[in-house]
Design a protein around this motif. Structure first.
Motif, mmCIF file in Angstrom:
data_model
loop_
_atom_site.group_PDB
_atom_site.id
_atom_site.type_symbol
_atom_site.label_atom_id
_atom_site.label_comp_id
_atom_site.label_asym_id
_atom_site.label_seq_id
_atom_site.Cartn_x
_atom_site.Cartn_y
_atom_site.Cartn_z
ATOM 1 N N ASN A 1 -1.042 10.086 1.055
ATOM 2 C CA ASN A 1 0.248 9.715 0.488
ATOM 3 C C ASN A 1 0.736 8.349 0.956
ATOM 4 O OD1 ASN A 1 0.501 12.138 -0.940
ATOM 5 N ND2 ASN A 1 1.477 13.171 0.783
ATOM 6 N N ARG A 2 -0.098 7.633 1.713
ATOM 7 C CA ARG A 2 0.190 6.273 2.182
ATOM 8 C C ARG A 2 1.393 6.219 3.123
ATOM 9 N NH1 ARG A 2 -0.225 5.744 -3.426
ATOM 10 N NH2 ARG A 2 -2.205 4.897 -4.178
ATOM 11 N N ILE B 1 0.838 -1.202 0.000
ATOM 12 C CA ILE B 1 0.000 0.000 0.000
ATOM 13 C C ILE B 1 0.872 1.252 0.000
ATOM 14 C CG2 ILE B 1 -1.696 1.312 1.333
ATOM 15 C CD1 ILE B 1 -2.776 -1.345 2.363
ATOM 16 N N MET B 2 1.934 1.254 0.825
ATOM 17 C CA MET B 2 2.814 2.412 0.903
ATOM 18 C C MET B 2 3.629 2.583 -0.374
ATOM 19 S SD MET B 2 4.129 2.088 4.860
ATOM 20 C CE MET B 2 5.059 3.603 4.765
ATOM 21 N N LEU C 1 1.928 5.413 6.105
ATOM 22 C CA LEU C 1 1.180 4.807 7.197
ATOM 23 C C LEU C 1 1.968 4.713 8.490
ATOM 24 C CD1 LEU C 1 -0.709 1.961 5.281
ATOM 25 C CD2 LEU C 1 -1.415 4.301 5.749
#
Length: 325
Positions: free
Chosen positions: A279-280, A36-37, A282
């Motif tokens: 912007n992911r 995801i990032m 996390l």
């Protein structure tokens, strides 16, 4: 001291529970956190490299213990996007958000407390009804709408009376306090008007319950007028309740100013959190959410202790309960 120790133990237990919830919430997202990032179209090698760099390939229990160990040493992690520590990011954003909240709360108090007292002291039913309608309308106004209206009225370049900046914050920050304060006036008004309407309702409700009580009658029998009795005696008796409301309102305003920060392009905590989620980033989001949750709990702890100090009846009630037990 027993009360404070009990509250501190509950505070620590709640912090532990919140840390588990925040950590787990970002791990139960669909897919892999590293993927995801890295982005949807990133090659698998980049996701694997990121997973190795962040230690996401280790057991979850080890990841959680490492994160908590870093938090206990004041290390809230590093932003993947900027390379800056989360501590410095939150500190720079808090230097905008907290002055905005404090200024908005001062405006709300200047609106809510006098109008709430005036609503209780008004003798005419029509005047009381007018205050009631004013409080409802003020509380029902969306923050986005009030901010846009203030920009159209007072924003430089767009407003009818263009006297105040409506976008951004000085690059030098608070090294130029005059410009920084001017940049926060319109956002603080947008928040303060809405919160002031809520405080007006709380003040009117708290004082209204006391206005016809025996406390006010006793004060008037000592020679006070009704206005003096309500303001001197009633307001003092209502102070513990109002302190609780103001403290919880202050805590909730952190999330409440998110819309305002985005509208006025202020790089505060709310705006930054939304940007990091988009912007992911996390890992930064994980620590930021924990800091916000810890702040909420801290304010609740302070409010509990202040309420206990300001209202001796709570201490007396606990003493009676202990004796009965």
């Amino acid at each position: 001291m027993r009360f404070v120790v009990r509250r501190l133990l509950l505070f620590v237990a709640a912090l532990f529970g919140l840390s588990v919830v925040v950590f787990a919430a970002l791990r139960i997202l669909p897919g892999d956190v590293a993927s995801i990032m890295a982005g949807v179209n990133a090659p698998p090698e980049k996701a694997a490299q990121l997973r190795e760099q962040l230690g996401l390939n280790r057991p979850l229990a080890i990841q959680y213990l490492d994160w908590m160990g870093a938090l206990l040493h004041g290390d809230f992690g590093t932003s993947i996007l900027t390379g800056r520590s989360v501590t410095s990011l939150v500190a720079s954003r808090a230097s905008i958000t907290f002055p905005l909240i404090i200024l908005g709360l001062l405006i709300a108090l200047a609106i809510g407390l006098p109008l709430g007292c005036a609503a209780v002291l008004a003798r005419s039913a029509r005047v009381r009804a007018a205050f009631h309608v004013l409080a409802i309308i003020g509380g029902a106004v969306p923050a986005l709408w009030s901010g846009l209206l203030l920009i159209l009225l007072f924003g430089k370049g767009t407003g009818l009376v263009g006297i105040l900046p409506s976008q951004g914050f000085p690059m030098d920050g608070w090294t130029t306090p005059g410009q920084a304060l001017l940049a926060l006036i319109l956002p603080a008004l947008s928040v303060g008007i809405i919160v002031g309407a809520s405080l007006m309702r709380y003040t009117r409700s708290a004082l209204g319950d006391l206005a016809d009580s025996g406390y006010i009658d006793m004060a008037r029998s000592c020679g006070m007028t009704r206005t003096q009795a309500v303001l001197r005696v009633g307001l003092r008796l209502a102070t513990p309740q109002l302190v609780s409301v103001i403290g919880l309102t202050f805590a909730s305003m952190i999330t409440g100013v998110m819309v305002i920060e985005n509208l006025f392009a202020l790089p505060g905590i709310g705006n930054g959190l939304v940007t990091d989620v988009g912007n992911r980033d996390l890992i930064a989001v994980q620590s930021e959410l924990f800091l916000l949750a810890a702040f909420f709990l801290g304010v609740g702890l302070v409010v509990d202790v202040l309420h206990r100090i300001l209202d001796p009846r709570l201490k007396s009630a606990d003493t009676v309960s202990e004796v009965a037990a």
